[in-house]
Design a protein around this motif. Structure first.
Motif, PDB file in Angstrom:
ATOM      1  N   GLY A  91     -45.915  17.766  24.332  1.00 32.72           N
ATOM      2  CA  GLY A  91     -45.871  18.890  23.406  1.00 32.72           C
ATOM      3  C   GLY A  91     -44.516  19.555  23.264  1.00 32.72           C
ATOM      4  N   TYR A  92     -43.626  19.358  24.232  1.00 31.01           N
ATOM      5  CA  TYR A  92     -42.315  20.014  24.206  1.00 31.01           C
ATOM      6  C   TYR A  92     -41.502  19.628  22.969  1.00 31.01           C
ATOM      7  N   ASP A  93     -41.639  18.357  22.539  1.00 32.34           N
ATOM      8  CA  ASP A  93     -40.837  17.851  21.421  1.00 32.34           C
ATOM      9  C   ASP A  93     -41.311  18.414  20.093  1.00 32.34           C
ATOM     10  N   LEU A  94     -42.628  18.421  19.870  1.00 27.10           N
ATOM     11  CA  LEU A  94     -43.155  18.963  18.622  1.00 27.10           C
ATOM     12  C   LEU A  94     -42.913  20.459  18.537  1.00 27.10           C
ATOM     13  N   ASP A  95     -43.059  21.152  19.655  1.00 27.02           N
ATOM     14  CA  ASP A  95     -42.813  22.593  19.654  1.00 27.02           C
ATOM     15  C   ASP A  95     -41.346  22.891  19.361  1.00 27.02           C
ATOM     16  N   PHE A  96     -40.439  22.181  19.989  1.00 27.88           N
ATOM     17  CA  PHE A  96     -39.002  22.374  19.779  1.00 27.88           C
ATOM     18  C   PHE A  96     -38.622  22.148  18.323  1.00 27.88           C
ATOM     19  N   THR A  97     -39.157  21.084  17.732  1.00 29.69           N
ATOM     20  CA  THR A  97     -38.780  20.778  16.347  1.00 29.69           C
ATOM     21  C   THR A  97     -39.496  21.693  15.352  1.00 29.69           C
ATOM     22  N   LEU A  98     -40.717  22.125  15.659  1.00 27.72           N
ATOM     23  CA  LEU A  98     -41.374  23.120  14.801  1.00 27.72           C
ATOM     24  C   LEU A  98     -40.612  24.439  14.826  1.00 27.72           C
ATOM     25  N   ALA A  99     -40.142  24.844  16.003  1.00 31.66           N
ATOM     26  CA  ALA A  99     -39.371  26.084  16.109  1.00 31.66           C
ATOM     27  C   ALA A  99     -38.086  25.988  15.292  1.00 31.66           C
ATOM     28  N   THR A 100     -37.415  24.859  15.382  1.00 32.56           N
ATOM     29  CA  THR A 100     -36.175  24.673  14.639  1.00 32.56           C
ATOM     30  C   THR A 100     -36.421  24.625  13.140  1.00 32.56           C
ATOM     31  N   ALA A 101     -37.568  24.052  12.734  1.00 28.68           N
ATOM     32  CA  ALA A 101     -37.890  23.934  11.310  1.00 28.68           C
ATOM     33  C   ALA A 101     -38.108  25.287  10.645  1.00 28.68           C
ATOM     34  N   GLN A 102     -38.263  26.349  11.416  1.00 24.89           N
ATOM     35  CA  GLN A 102     -38.408  27.674  10.823  1.00 24.89           C
ATOM     36  C   GLN A 102     -37.098  28.151  10.207  1.00 24.89           C
ATOM     37  N   ARG A 103     -35.954  27.602  10.678  1.00 26.08           N
ATOM     38  CA  ARG A 103     -34.647  28.081  10.220  1.00 26.08           C
ATOM     39  C   ARG A 103     -33.813  27.013   9.521  1.00 26.08           C
ATOM     40  N   ARG A 104     -34.017  25.744   9.922  1.00 26.03           N
ATOM     41  CA  ARG A 104     -33.153  24.674   9.459  1.00 26.03           C
ATOM     42  C   ARG A 104     -33.985  23.454   9.097  1.00 26.03           C
ATOM     43  N   PRO A 155     -50.389  24.989   7.436  1.00 32.85           N
ATOM     44  CA  PRO A 155     -49.548  23.794   7.477  1.00 32.85           C
ATOM     45  C   PRO A 155     -48.111  24.100   7.072  1.00 32.85           C
ATOM     46  N   ILE A 156     -47.196  23.233   7.531  1.00 37.55           N
ATOM     47  CA  ILE A 156     -45.797  23.326   7.153  1.00 37.55           C
ATOM     48  C   ILE A 156     -45.333  21.950   6.688  1.00 37.55           C
ATOM     49  N   CYS A 157     -44.582  21.930   5.597  1.00 37.72           N
ATOM     50  CA  CYS A 157     -44.143  20.670   4.987  1.00 37.72           C
ATOM     51  C   CYS A 157     -42.618  20.651   4.884  1.00 37.72           C
ATOM     52  N   ALA A 158     -42.037  19.473   5.058  1.00 38.06           N
ATOM     53  CA  ALA A 158     -40.584  19.342   4.958  1.00 38.06           C
ATOM     54  C   ALA A 158     -40.100  19.619   3.544  1.00 38.06           C
ATOM     55  N   THR A 159     -40.868  19.186   2.568  1.00 41.67           N
ATOM     56  CA  THR A 159     -40.623  19.486   1.159  1.00 41.67           C
ATOM     57  C   THR A 159     -41.958  19.905   0.551  1.00 41.67           C
ATOM     58  N   PRO A 160     -41.958  20.720  -0.504  1.00 38.41           N
ATOM     59  CA  PRO A 160     -43.228  21.209  -1.048  1.00 38.41           C
ATOM     60  C   PRO A 160     -44.155  20.073  -1.474  1.00 38.41           C
TER      61      PRO A 160
END
Length: 294
Positions: free
Chosen positions: A168-181, A219-224
């Motif tokens: 879970g550490y990897d998905l959490d880290f990248t989800l956190a980063t996806a909030q800004r970048r 849900p969160i998407c990389a592009t709409p």
């Protein structure tokens, strides 16, 4: 330029990775192999400790069973990593994270990958890049290899309270980063991953904590994505997760009753009716693998 950070429990593997990096990276680097045998530390804690003492600005968190196949890969990745809007770059990711429980692979249609996977005694290319991009925007990334600038890690270090172990550490880290970048899968550098990964009830517990933590933002998407397409991902993702649990022998998590309920809701779906032969296949495989002493 790069600090290569490896959480190791097999020193010979870590040494082989270090030799591989020396032969392929093509730019200045340091190699930090943390011997994690008998420490009781989770991988996120190891990564945070090593990143805090790293000399270079570009951090590469990599499993010891990964090998880089592309010459001069450090120079190829650096321009993208140094862009201010770039979050984490990896080699296996998904363009969507659903509200419903999933891993990093929602339903296969969502995947963007560029690596070679060791599986069943062979090496299998996993090259998914439908738009033909050099870097595909994604939301989540698998932890086989994650690259980011130091400032990206500092903004969202690995959450060792919620994910103290190895899942879970990897998905959490990248989800956190996806909030800004924007996170990316790289298609210009090829890596080889020799392990099939570990999927167990411990992994499932970590996925539950992940979804609880991020529930309000999913849900969160990389592009709409259009609402109809997102609904399709949700429907296919449910079926995929049922099959995945069977494949890993977790019939207590998703059983035949879940397949029956799915078929009732989607009676004209080929995906729904395809669940029954999959159940038979994985159930039989599970029985054949059961130790004779049972």
């Amino acid at each position: 330029m790069y600090s290569i950070i490896c959480c190791s429990v097999r020193p010979a593997e870590a040494a082989a990775l270090e030799r591989n990096v020396a032969e392929t990276i093509g730019v200045p680097y340091e190699f930090i192999a943390f011997d994690n045998r008998g420490t009781g530390l989770g991988i996120g804690e190891v990564y945070n400790r090593c990143a805090a003492r790293a000399r270079y600005d570009l951090l590469c968190f990599v499993h010891e069973d990964v090998r880089f196949r592309t010459p001069a890969w450090g120079a190829l990745l650096a321009p993208r990593l140094q862009r201010p809007d770039t979050g984490v770059v990896g080699f296996a990711g998904s363009i969507v994270k659903l509200r419903r429980l999933t891993g990093w692979n929602t339903c296969n249609r969502d995947l963007r990958t560029h690596y070679v996977q060791g599986m069943r005694g062979g090496l299998h290319p996993r090259l998914i890049n439908p738009a033909g991009e050099e870097f595909s925007p994604v939301v989540t990334l698998d932890g086989l290899c994650l690259l980011a600038r130091r400032e990206v890690w500092r903004e969202s270090p690995f959450d060792t309270a919620a994910f103290p172990g190895f899942h879970g550490y990897d998905l959490d880290f990248t989800l956190a980063t996806a909030q800004r970048r924007t996170n990316y899968v790289c298609h210009t550098v090829l890596v080889e991953h020799r392990s099939e990964g570990s999927f167990s009830h411990a992994w499932l517990d970590a996925m539950g904590r992940l979804h609880d933590k991020w529930a309000a933002g999913l849900p969160i998407c990389a592009t709409p994505l259009p609402a109809a397409e997102l609904e399709r991902y949700d429907r296919l993702g449910e079926a995929h997760f049922i099959r995945f649990m069977w494949q890993k022998g977790c019939f207590d998590v998703r059983g035949l009753s879940h397949a029956a309920a799915y078929i009732r809701r989607h009676p004209v779906s080929g995906t729904a009716w395809g669940l029954l032969p999959k159940y038979a296949k994985y159930r039989l495989r599970s029985l054949l693998r059961r130790p004779k002493s049972e």
